[in-house]
Scaffold this motif. Sequence first.
Motif, PDB file in Angstrom:
ATOM      1  N   SER A 138       0.841  -1.207   0.000  1.00 56.98           N
ATOM      2  CA  SER A 138       0.000   0.000   0.000  1.00 56.98           C
ATOM      3  C   SER A 138       0.871   1.251   0.000  1.00 56.98           C
ATOM      4  CB  SER A 138      -0.946   0.013   1.197  1.00 56.98           C
ATOM      5  OG  SER A 138      -0.268   0.353   2.377  1.00 56.98           O
ATOM      6  N   HIS A 139       0.256   2.350  -0.423  1.00 52.89           N
ATOM      7  CA  HIS A 139       1.006   3.602  -0.541  1.00 52.89           C
ATOM      8  C   HIS A 139       0.099   4.784  -0.276  1.00 52.89           C
ATOM      9  CE1 HIS A 139       2.340   7.171  -2.838  1.00 52.89           C
ATOM     10  NE2 HIS A 139       3.547   6.796  -2.494  1.00 52.89           N
ATOM     11  N   ILE A 140       0.620   5.751   0.447  1.00 49.18           N
ATOM     12  CA  ILE A 140       0.002   7.077   0.514  1.00 49.18           C
ATOM     13  C   ILE A 140       1.137   8.091   0.444  1.00 49.18           C
ATOM     14  CG2 ILE A 140      -2.014   6.446   1.919  1.00 49.18           C
ATOM     15  CD1 ILE A 140      -0.389   7.978   4.219  1.00 49.18           C
ATOM     16  N   PRO A 149       2.021  11.543   2.351  1.00 52.00           N
ATOM     17  CA  PRO A 149       1.587  12.508   3.367  1.00 52.00           C
ATOM     18  C   PRO A 149       1.544  13.922   2.801  1.00 52.00           C
ATOM     19  CG  PRO A 149       3.296  11.066   4.227  1.00 52.00           C
ATOM     20  CD  PRO A 149       3.246  10.841   2.750  1.00 52.00           C
ATOM     21  N   GLY A 200      -0.701  19.304   6.831  1.00 52.85           N
ATOM     22  CA  GLY A 200      -1.728  20.356   6.847  1.00 52.85           C
ATOM     23  C   GLY A 200      -3.062  19.911   6.298  1.00 52.85           C
ATOM     24  N   THR A 201      -3.066  18.861   5.498  1.00 52.53           N
ATOM     25  CA  THR A 201      -4.344  18.359   4.990  1.00 52.53           C
ATOM     26  C   THR A 201      -4.549  16.878   5.317  1.00 52.53           C
ATOM     27  OG1 THR A 201      -3.339  17.944   2.827  1.00 52.53           O
ATOM     28  CG2 THR A 201      -4.528  20.001   3.069  1.00 52.53           C
ATOM     29  N   GLY A 202      -3.519  16.079   5.134  1.00 46.07           N
ATOM     30  CA  GLY A 202      -3.658  14.641   5.401  1.00 46.07           C
ATOM     31  C   GLY A 202      -2.754  13.851   4.482  1.00 46.07           C
ATOM     32  N   TYR A 203      -3.328  13.306   3.411  1.00 44.63           N
ATOM     33  CA  TYR A 203      -2.526  12.477   2.506  1.00 44.63           C
ATOM     34  C   TYR A 203      -3.256  12.357   1.185  1.00 44.63           C
ATOM     35  CZ  TYR A 203      -5.870   9.372   4.750  1.00 44.63           C
ATOM     36  OH  TYR A 203      -7.021   8.845   5.267  1.00 44.63           O
ATOM     37  N   TYR A 218      -3.383   0.594  -3.362  1.00 44.64           N
ATOM     38  CA  TYR A 218      -2.925  -0.645  -2.761  1.00 44.64           C
ATOM     39  C   TYR A 218      -3.231  -1.818  -3.666  1.00 44.64           C
ATOM     40  CZ  TYR A 218      -7.664  -2.026  -1.266  1.00 44.64           C
ATOM     41  OH  TYR A 218      -8.979  -2.408  -1.240  1.00 44.64           O
ATOM     42  N   PHE A 226     -11.645   8.589  -6.438  1.00 45.15           N
ATOM     43  CA  PHE A 226     -12.348   8.295  -5.192  1.00 45.15           C
ATOM     44  C   PHE A 226     -13.873   8.347  -5.366  1.00 45.15           C
ATOM     45  CE2 PHE A 226     -14.305  10.104  -1.323  1.00 45.15           C
ATOM     46  CZ  PHE A 226     -14.144   9.005  -0.500  1.00 45.15           C
ATOM     47  N   PHE A 227     -14.355   9.368  -6.093  1.00 44.14           N
ATOM     48  CA  PHE A 227     -15.807   9.515  -6.231  1.00 44.14           C
ATOM     49  C   PHE A 227     -16.411   8.350  -7.026  1.00 44.14           C
ATOM     50  CE2 PHE A 227     -14.360  13.833  -5.361  1.00 44.14           C
ATOM     51  CZ  PHE A 227     -15.158  14.125  -4.266  1.00 44.14           C
ATOM     52  N   VAL A 236     -16.512   5.369  -4.711  1.00 42.29           N
ATOM     53  CA  VAL A 236     -17.658   5.504  -3.816  1.00 42.29           C
ATOM     54  C   VAL A 236     -18.939   5.052  -4.536  1.00 42.29           C
ATOM     55  CG1 VAL A 236     -19.155   7.266  -2.781  1.00 42.29           C
ATOM     56  CG2 VAL A 236     -16.710   7.264  -2.274  1.00 42.29           C
ATOM     57  N   LEU A 261      -0.161   7.527   9.429  1.00 37.73           N
ATOM     58  CA  LEU A 261      -1.282   7.957   8.582  1.00 37.73           C
ATOM     59  C   LEU A 261      -1.918   6.779   7.857  1.00 37.73           C
ATOM     60  CD1 LEU A 261       0.117  11.240   6.977  1.00 37.73           C
ATOM     61  CD2 LEU A 261      -1.550  11.005   8.812  1.00 37.73           C
ATOM     62  N   GLU A 274      -2.196  -1.314   8.022  1.00 41.51           N
ATOM     63  CA  GLU A 274      -2.857  -2.419   7.333  1.00 41.51           C
ATOM     64  C   GLU A 274      -3.599  -3.207   8.399  1.00 41.51           C
ATOM     65  OE1 GLU A 274       0.560  -1.921   6.545  1.00 41.51           O
ATOM     66  OE2 GLU A 274       0.034  -0.844   4.718  1.00 41.51           O
ATOM     67  N   PRO A 285      -5.985  -1.305   4.026  1.00 45.15           N
ATOM     68  CA  PRO A 285      -5.227  -0.110   4.435  1.00 45.15           C
ATOM     69  C   PRO A 285      -6.206   0.944   4.975  1.00 45.15           C
ATOM     70  CG  PRO A 285      -4.700  -0.766   2.180  1.00 45.15           C
ATOM     71  CD  PRO A 285      -5.938  -1.498   2.577  1.00 45.15           C
ATOM     72  N   LEU A 327     -20.147   2.211   2.879  1.00 43.36           N
ATOM     73  CA  LEU A 327     -19.792   1.901   1.490  1.00 43.36           C
ATOM     74  C   LEU A 327     -18.763   0.771   1.426  1.00 43.36           C
ATOM     75  CD1 LEU A 327     -19.402   5.580   0.334  1.00 43.36           C
ATOM     76  CD2 LEU A 327     -20.936   3.970  -0.782  1.00 43.36           C
ATOM     77  N   PHE A 328     -17.869   0.765   2.406  1.00 44.56           N
ATOM     78  CA  PHE A 328     -16.772  -0.214   2.404  1.00 44.56           C
ATOM     79  C   PHE A 328     -16.908  -1.086   3.653  1.00 44.56           C
ATOM     80  CE2 PHE A 328     -15.189   3.995   0.833  1.00 44.56           C
ATOM     81  CZ  PHE A 328     -15.383   3.717  -0.512  1.00 44.56           C
ATOM     82  N   ASP A 364       5.106   1.549   7.161  1.00 43.70           N
ATOM     83  CA  ASP A 364       5.623   2.466   6.140  1.00 43.70           C
ATOM     84  C   ASP A 364       6.217   3.714   6.788  1.00 43.70           C
ATOM     85  OD1 ASP A 364       6.156   4.064   4.010  1.00 43.70           O
ATOM     86  OD2 ASP A 364       4.089   4.225   3.291  1.00 43.70           O
ATOM     87  N   LYS A 396      -4.891  13.995  12.424  1.00 43.52           N
ATOM     88  CA  LYS A 396      -4.069  13.345  11.391  1.00 43.52           C
ATOM     89  C   LYS A 396      -4.450  13.781   9.988  1.00 43.52           C
ATOM     90  CE  LYS A 396      -2.535   9.219  13.795  1.00 43.52           C
ATOM     91  NZ  LYS A 396      -2.360   7.768  13.731  1.00 43.52           N
ATOM     92  N   GLU A 397      -5.722  14.096   9.796  1.00 47.41           N
ATOM     93  CA  GLU A 397      -6.184  14.475   8.457  1.00 47.41           C
ATOM     94  C   GLU A 397      -7.063  15.727   8.576  1.00 47.41           C
ATOM     95  OE1 GLU A 397      -8.512  11.487   6.461  1.00 47.41           O
ATOM     96  OE2 GLU A 397      -8.394  12.519   4.540  1.00 47.41           O
ATOM     97  N   PRO A 398      -6.427  16.904   8.677  1.00 38.99           N
ATOM     98  CA  PRO A 398      -7.208  18.142   8.874  1.00 38.99           C
ATOM     99  C   PRO A 398      -8.256  18.368   7.779  1.00 38.99           C
ATOM    100  CG  PRO A 398      -4.861  18.552   9.216  1.00 38.99           C
ATOM    101  CD  PRO A 398      -4.973  17.165   8.677  1.00 38.99           C
ATOM    102  N   ALA A 399      -8.001  17.821   6.586  1.00 37.31           N
ATOM    103  CA  ALA A 399      -8.936  18.056   5.468  1.00 37.31           C
ATOM    104  C   ALA A 399     -10.295  17.418   5.706  1.00 37.31           C
ATOM    105  CB  ALA A 399      -8.336  17.525   4.168  1.00 37.31           C
TER     106      ALA A 399
END
Lengths: 452, 161
Positions: free
Chosen positions: A62-64, A66, A69-72, A77, A108-109, A112, B16, B19, B33, B50-51, B70, B108-111
Motif C-alpha cells: 500500500s502507498h500514501i 503525506p 496540513g491536509t492529510g494524505y 494498494y 475516489f468519487f 464511492v 497515517l 494495514e 489499508p 460503502l466499504f 511504512d 491526522k487528516e485536517p482536510a
Amino acid sequence: MDSDLFAKLSAYPHVVVSWIDDDGYPVQTAARFRADAEKGEVRIGRTGLPLPDDREVNVVASHIRPQPGTGYDQRRYLSLWGRLHGDGDEMVLRPARVWGWDEAETPFFEYVERSNVQARRYMHALSVERGEEVKPRLSPVWTFLLATRLPFLTATIVPILLGIAVAARDGYFSWWLALLTLVGGAAIHIGLNTANDIFDALSGADEANYTPTQFSGGSRVIQRGLLTLRQMCALSAGAYVVGISIGVTLVLARGSLELLAIGLLGVALSVFYTAPPLRLVHRGLGEVTTALGFGPIMVLGAYVVQAQKLSWEAFVVSVPVAILIALVLYVNEIPDRYSDGSVGKRTLPARLGRVAVTRGFLIAALAAFAVVLVAAAFGIIPRPAIIALGALPLAWKVYRGIKAYYTSPYELMATMGQNVQMHLVVGLALFAGYMIAELASAVLDSPPALLV
Amino acid sequence: MSWIPAPVDELLAAALVCEMTVVGAKGQPVTHPLLPLWDGERVYVTSSVLFSRKLEHIKRDGKVSVAITDPVACGGLATRCTVQGDARVFEDDPHETWTRILPLWRAKEPAIDFFLGKRFALPLFFERSLIEITPRRVLWWEDGNVESAPSVATPEGAGHG
C-alpha cells in the motif's frame, strides 16, 4: 495476475504479509519482496517471523503520500491471496486472487459510486438486525435541494423572464401573472427532474453510471438511499399537480386557447422526456425536446400569459436560449454516454463519436450567437440585447474543455459548469437588453436606434 | 500507565496508514489499508457503510491485527509494529456515533473538516461505523529490520525481545 499488475507491485517498496495464527488472531509482518512477472510469482525475503506454508496468506502493498496540513493523497494498494511455498531463503507466492484500488485510475468519487450496492446491503442488514429502518440521513432541506436539482431551475427562470420582458415591451405586464408563471414553470421543471430520476432508476441508467457529477448522472437520491422510489414518485406527482393547477388557473384566468395548447405540449414533453412509451431522450431526441420545452414553450407561454396572443419576437428570442439549454443537456450527457448507452438510452453523445460531438457543440453554440446578432442587427429584438455576444468567449472555453476532457468526467465538470453559465449569462444579457431598451424608451423622448 | 511500548505508542500516534487484517468468512486473512487513530489505550478505525465488508467480518470474528510498516507514512519513524487485538463495532447511529473520534481524525487528516462540510455530496461516505481495537499483544521491530525477530509485549508482562 497479468504482467501489468506485477509491474505495479514492483513499484511498492515492501509488502505486508498477513495470516491467521493458531490462536485465531491475524498476524502480520512487513517484508522485502521481488515480483517475477515471467514466472507469475512474488518472492518474499526472509522475515524474523516465520511465514506459514500451510494456510492462506494475504500479501498487501500500500502507498500514501503525506500532505502536511491536509492529510494524505496518492492512495493505492494491491492485495494478493494465495499459499506460500519455500524456495531457499525466500517464500514464494503464486497469487490465486488479486484485488486493489489506485485513486489515480479509479477516482475516489467513482470508487464511492461503485460501492453504493454494498452500502445499501449493509444498511438493509442493519435494519433487519434492529427491526427498524437504518438509512442515510440528510436534512430535509438538503434532500429536497438534491432531489429536485433546484439550482438547475435557472433553465426555467431565464426563458420565463424573457417571455415576460418581451410582453412588457409590448405593453403587457402583470406582477401576479408573472409570479404565477414562474412558480408554475418551476413546478413543472421539478416534476420533470424528479420524473427523469424515477425513469432512469427504473431503466437502470443511473445505477449503471459510476461517474456522476454535479451536472450529470441524476440526483442520485434513490441510488444513495436518501429517498425511496415511492417518495420520489410522490414528489414528482406533487410538483406536477402544483404546476398543472397553476397552468389551469392561468388558462382559465386568461381564456387563451394558445396558452392551453402550449401548456399541454409543455407538460407532455416534460413527462415523455423519459417516460414510456415515447422516452424521447432514449431516441436521441432529448436535446430537441429540451430546446422546445425550455425555449419557445417557456418563452411563448410566459408571453401569452401576459399578452393573450402569440408573438414572433418572443419566438425569435427563445431560439438562442433553446439552443444553449439543449447544449447544457448535450454536454452533460458526455460523461454518461457509456452508462446511458448500456441501458438503451441512446442520447446524441451515446450515438455520435467524439469529433462529431465536439464539432456539433461548436456549430450549435455559434448558431445561437448568430441568431442573437442577426435578430438584434435587424431590430427583431432590442439592439442592446447584442451584449449577449459578450458570452462568446465562454462558448470557446467550453469547446476547448470538451476537446480536452472528453474522456475524463471529473475534469469535464468545470466545463459543464461554464456551459451552464453560458446559458444563464446569455439569457440574462438578453433580458438586460430588454430592460435597457425599456429604460431608454421611458427616459428619452427619442432614444437612439442603438438603444431600442 | 499503558503497557504499550513507547516506540509503538509513538508510531501509532504518528501513522497515517495501517494495514488492518480481519478474519474473512472462510477463515482467510483480509487486509485493508486504513487511517489508524490512537488515544493511548485503544486503536480506532472507522469504516463507511460503502466499504463495510470488514465490518461484516469483524462482527463474525472480532480478532484483528493492525500493522504499521511504512516509514514515509509515519513521519520517518523507522519502527515497525503489529498490534493484535479484539475489535468491537460501534454503530448505534451511523450518522453520529463515529464523530466522537473526530478530534483524533482531524489531528491526522485536517482536510476531513472540509469533506464533512460537503456531507450532502457524499452522504453514504459519512454514514460510518467506529471500530475500537483493544490491544492484547504487540510485536515490534524498533530498528525496522523485519528480518530479525520482533520484540513482544502483552498486558500481562513487560515487553521482551
